[in-house]
Design an enzyme around this catalytic site. Structure first.
Site, PDB file in Angstrom:
ATOM      1  N   LYS A 106       0.830  -1.205   0.000  1.00 39.75           N
ATOM      2  CA  LYS A 106       0.000   0.000   0.000  1.00 39.75           C
ATOM      3  C   LYS A 106       0.864   1.254   0.000  1.00 39.75           C
ATOM      4  O   LYS A 106       0.642   2.178  -0.788  1.00 39.75           O
ATOM      5  CB  LYS A 106      -0.926   0.013   1.216  1.00 39.75           C
ATOM      6  CG  LYS A 106      -1.927   1.174   1.211  1.00 39.75           C
ATOM      7  CD  LYS A 106      -2.460   1.476   2.591  1.00 39.75           C
ATOM      8  CE  LYS A 106      -1.462   2.288   3.402  1.00 39.75           C
ATOM      9  NZ  LYS A 106      -2.005   2.768   4.681  1.00 39.75           N
TER      10      LYS A 106
ATOM     11  N   ASP B 282      -6.361   1.213   1.236  1.00 38.24           N
ATOM     12  CA  ASP B 282      -6.359   1.349   2.695  1.00 38.24           C
ATOM     13  C   ASP B 282      -7.733   0.923   3.220  1.00 38.24           C
ATOM     14  O   ASP B 282      -8.547   0.367   2.485  1.00 38.24           O
ATOM     15  CB  ASP B 282      -6.011   2.779   3.117  1.00 38.24           C
ATOM     16  CG  ASP B 282      -7.102   3.781   2.729  1.00 38.24           C
ATOM     17  OD1 ASP B 282      -8.035   3.421   1.979  1.00 38.24           O
ATOM     18  OD2 ASP B 282      -7.022   4.931   3.182  1.00 38.24           O
TER      19      ASP B 282
END
Length: 213
Positions: free
Chosen positions: A120, A138
């Protein structure tokens, strides 16, 4: 969602916010890496408060090493998991100095080698600094993807794969920003504000909150 509905979904979000960007504050690629690494299980607002003074003093990995772990902890002690994050930031800074000449690499494979940098974080850096079409999933994007039907998955990697496949070309650069902001301010975790959502009619969420509470 159908292909046409997905296009319309992003068209409306883009119309409302033509130039979406991260709410984290940074001045260069290295500061972005640090800010995103610090933002895990913390708010962007909280990270920005902690890094305001830090980034005035530290612009490079070597300057971070000169500051040292104890000095860094003092700057970021208001952020959750600050001890672990301080260790990771010092370690990633050392690796950048030792193996990359102090420069932030531009590939996901190299970025995820940095301590405290997962897929991420790497995707955020690739998108926000290097201008690559990536989808940093997220908690907000995971929720919005599943709730709306835009990209359902049991884990972030599955949602990312769906977005990679389904987001149309005109919106790929800004997509993860629009989804994060939508999840943060409209499609909230506890009580989504469907009553003011610009894409409510395209969303497959059954328990819509259509009146302001």
């Amino acid at each position: 969602m159908t292909r046409d509905q997905i296009f319309e979904f992003f068209r409306r979000l883009a119309e409302a916010n033509p130039s979406p960007e991260t709410e984290l504050l940074f001045g260069n690629a290295y500061q972005l890496v640090v800010a995103v690494a610090l933002s895990a299980q913390a708010t962007d607002v909280g990270v920005n408060k902690a890094t305001r003074a830090l980034f005035r003093a530290v612009q490079t990995p070597q300057q971070m090493l000169d500051l040292g772990e104890e000095g860094l902890r003092e700057h970021i002690k208001t952020i959750g998991l600050f001890n672990t994050k301080a260790k990771n930031v010092i370690a990633l800074s050392q690796l950048l100095v030792d193996e990359f000449g102090g420069e932030v690499p531009s590939t996901r494979e190299e970025l995820v080698r940095l301590p405290g940098v997962g897929r991420k974080t790497a995707n955020v850096v690739l998108n926000c600094w290097f201008g690559q079409e990536t989808f940093a999933v997220d908690t907000h994007i995971f929720r919005v993807g599943n709730r709306t039907g835009l990209g359902k998955g049991k884990n972030p990697d599955q949602v990312e794969a769906k977005l990679e496949k389904r987001v149309p070309a005109p919106f790929r650069m800004g997509a993860h920003h629009w989804l994060i902001l939508h999840g943060r301010y409209v499609c909230k975790a506890r009580t989504p504000e469907c009553w003011r959502c610009p894409v409510v009619d395209l969303c497959s969420f059954k328990a819509k909150v259509l009146e302001k509470k």
